[in-house]
Design a protein around this motif. Structure first.
Motif, PDB file in Angstrom:
ATOM      1  N   SER A  20      48.186  34.083  94.565  1.00 57.55           N
ATOM      2  CA  SER A  20      50.051  34.286  93.599  1.00 57.55           C
ATOM      3  C   SER A  20      50.711  33.034  94.727  1.00 57.55           C
ATOM      4  N   ARG A  21      50.757  32.796  95.969  1.00 57.75           N
ATOM      5  CA  ARG A  21      50.641  32.110  96.790  1.00 57.75           C
ATOM      6  C   ARG A  21      50.671  30.752  96.649  1.00 57.75           C
ATOM      7  N   ILE A  22      49.568  30.863  96.053  1.00 55.83           N
ATOM      8  CA  ILE A  22      49.157  29.635  95.917  1.00 55.83           C
ATOM      9  C   ILE A  22      49.350  28.847  94.399  1.00 55.83           C
ATOM     10  N   GLU A  23      49.786  29.638  93.407  1.00 53.99           N
ATOM     11  CA  GLU A  23      49.665  29.298  91.877  1.00 53.99           C
ATOM     12  C   GLU A  23      51.763  28.959  92.152  1.00 53.99           C
ATOM     13  N   LYS A  24      51.972  29.692  93.542  1.00 55.37           N
ATOM     14  CA  LYS A  24      53.930  29.398  93.173  1.00 55.37           C
ATOM     15  C   LYS A  24      53.576  28.029  93.807  1.00 55.37           C
ATOM     16  N   SER A  25      53.082  27.797  94.908  1.00 51.03           N
ATOM     17  CA  SER A  25      53.298  26.330  95.589  1.00 51.03           C
ATOM     18  C   SER A  25      52.416  25.519  94.817  1.00 51.03           C
ATOM     19  N   LEU A  26      51.574  25.217  93.715  1.00 50.42           N
ATOM     20  CA  LEU A  26      51.441  24.514  93.182  1.00 50.42           C
ATOM     21  C   LEU A  26      52.783  24.300  91.610  1.00 50.42           C
ATOM     22  N   ALA A  27      52.877  25.220  91.582  1.00 46.24           N
ATOM     23  CA  ALA A  27      53.913  25.175  90.925  1.00 46.24           C
ATOM     24  C   ALA A  27      54.801  24.267  91.166  1.00 46.24           C
ATOM     25  N   ASP A  28      55.522  24.588  92.404  1.00 46.76           N
ATOM     26  CA  ASP A  28      56.910  24.264  93.047  1.00 46.76           C
ATOM     27  C   ASP A  28      56.782  22.132  92.995  1.00 46.76           C
ATOM     28  N   ARG A  29      55.492  22.138  93.347  1.00 44.68           N
ATOM     29  CA  ARG A  29      54.935  20.947  93.315  1.00 44.68           C
ATOM     30  C   ARG A  29      54.815  20.551  92.211  1.00 44.68           C
ATOM     31  N   ALA A  30      54.946  20.736  91.435  1.00 47.40           N
ATOM     32  CA  ALA A  30      54.501  19.980  90.139  1.00 47.40           C
ATOM     33  C   ALA A  30      56.303  19.825  89.608  1.00 47.40           C
ATOM     34  N   VAL A  31      57.060  20.671  89.972  1.00 45.42           N
ATOM     35  CA  VAL A  31      58.444  20.426  89.851  1.00 45.42           C
ATOM     36  C   VAL A  31      59.043  18.901  90.320  1.00 45.42           C
ATOM     37  N   ARG A  32      58.727  19.524  91.559  1.00 44.82           N
ATOM     38  CA  ARG A  32      58.993  17.768  92.533  1.00 44.82           C
ATOM     39  C   ARG A  32      58.929  16.559  91.895  1.00 44.82           C
ATOM     40  N   PRO A  33      59.774  15.383  91.959  1.00 38.34           N
ATOM     41  CA  PRO A  33      59.657  13.913  91.709  1.00 38.34           C
ATOM     42  C   PRO A  33      59.049  13.633  92.630  1.00 38.34           C
ATOM     43  N   ALA A  34      58.390  14.612  93.605  1.00 41.23           N
ATOM     44  CA  ALA A  34      57.689  13.481  94.457  1.00 41.23           C
ATOM     45  C   ALA A  34      56.618  14.181  94.176  1.00 41.23           C
ATOM     46  N   PRO A  35      55.311  12.920  94.250  1.00 38.30           N
ATOM     47  CA  PRO A  35      53.642  13.309  94.123  1.00 38.30           C
ATOM     48  C   PRO A  35      52.916  13.602  94.633  1.00 38.30           C
ATOM     49  N   ALA A  36      52.166  15.108  94.527  1.00 37.06           N
ATOM     50  CA  ALA A  36      51.681  15.846  95.573  1.00 37.06           C
ATOM     51  C   ALA A  36      51.402  15.171  96.200  1.00 37.06           C
ATOM     52  N   ALA A  46      49.775  24.585 104.823  1.00 33.39           N
ATOM     53  CA  ALA A  46      49.748  26.068 104.690  1.00 33.39           C
ATOM     54  C   ALA A  46      48.509  26.726 103.078  1.00 33.39           C
ATOM     55  N   LEU A  47      48.906  25.451 102.125  1.00 34.74           N
ATOM     56  CA  LEU A  47      47.853  25.819 100.906  1.00 34.74           C
ATOM     57  C   LEU A  47      46.373  25.420 101.434  1.00 34.74           C
ATOM     58  N   LYS A  48      46.216  24.622 102.495  1.00 36.30           N
ATOM     59  CA  LYS A  48      44.727  24.844 102.683  1.00 36.30           C
ATOM     60  C   LYS A  48      44.319  26.186 102.669  1.00 36.30           C
ATOM     61  N   ALA A  49      45.232  26.815 104.536  1.00 37.52           N
ATOM     62  CA  ALA A  49      45.055  27.825 105.005  1.00 37.52           C
ATOM     63  C   ALA A  49      44.897  28.952 104.032  1.00 37.52           C
ATOM     64  N   GLU A  50      45.365  29.332 102.947  1.00 37.99           N
ATOM     65  CA  GLU A  50      45.906  29.898 101.772  1.00 37.99           C
ATOM     66  C   GLU A  50      44.524  30.282 100.633  1.00 37.99           C
ATOM     67  N   VAL A  51      43.975  28.900 100.906  1.00 39.40           N
ATOM     68  CA  VAL A  51      42.794  28.343  99.555  1.00 39.40           C
ATOM     69  C   VAL A  51      41.613  29.283 101.399  1.00 39.40           C
ATOM     70  N   ALA A  52      41.709  29.100 102.264  1.00 33.25           N
ATOM     71  CA  ALA A  52      40.465  29.314 103.120  1.00 33.25           C
ATOM     72  C   ALA A  52      40.616  31.007 103.011  1.00 33.25           C
ATOM     73  N   ALA A  53      41.873  31.380 102.700  1.00 28.93           N
ATOM     74  CA  ALA A  53      41.941  33.154 103.299  1.00 28.93           C
ATOM     75  C   ALA A  53      40.874  33.024 102.157  1.00 28.93           C
ATOM     76  N   VAL A  54      41.370  32.405 100.826  1.00 26.78           N
ATOM     77  CA  VAL A  54      41.068  33.681  99.666  1.00 26.78           C
ATOM     78  C   VAL A  54      39.277  33.373  99.695  1.00 26.78           C
ATOM     79  N   ILE A  55      39.316  32.203 100.049  1.00 25.47           N
ATOM     80  CA  ILE A  55      37.108  32.661 100.369  1.00 25.47           C
ATOM     81  C   ILE A  55      36.989  33.165 101.511  1.00 25.47           C
TER      82      ILE A  55
END
Length: 68
Positions: A20-36, A46-55
């Motif tokens: 859920s946190r990963i999804e929110k982070s990616l959604a927040d990035r999608a609405v930002r004017p600057a590219p990811a 932080a996103l990498k840490a969340e992905v590592a935790a899930v794995i």
């Protein structure tokens, strides 16, 4: 060590919250004017840490399922 049902449920809950946190982070990035690609390093870390935790949680559940 064998995971019991409560431990498995807790692990699944942790995975769901992390996803859920990963999804929110990616959604927040999608609405930002600057590219990811130009996102701050802390956000990417932080996103990498969340992905590592899930794995890690998934690996643990799979290993326990293989043993049990």
């Amino acid at each position: 060590m064998e995971l019991d049902l409560d431990e498995s449920s807790l692990a699944i809950g942790r995975i769901e919250r992390a996803l859920s946190r990963i999804e929110k982070s990616l959604a927040d990035r999608a609405v930002r004017p600057a590219p990811a690609a130009t996102a701050p390093a802390a956000d990417q870390s932080a996103l990498k840490a969340e992905v590592a935790a899930v794995i890690g949680e998934l690996d643990r559940l799979i290993a326990e399922a293989d043993r049990g």
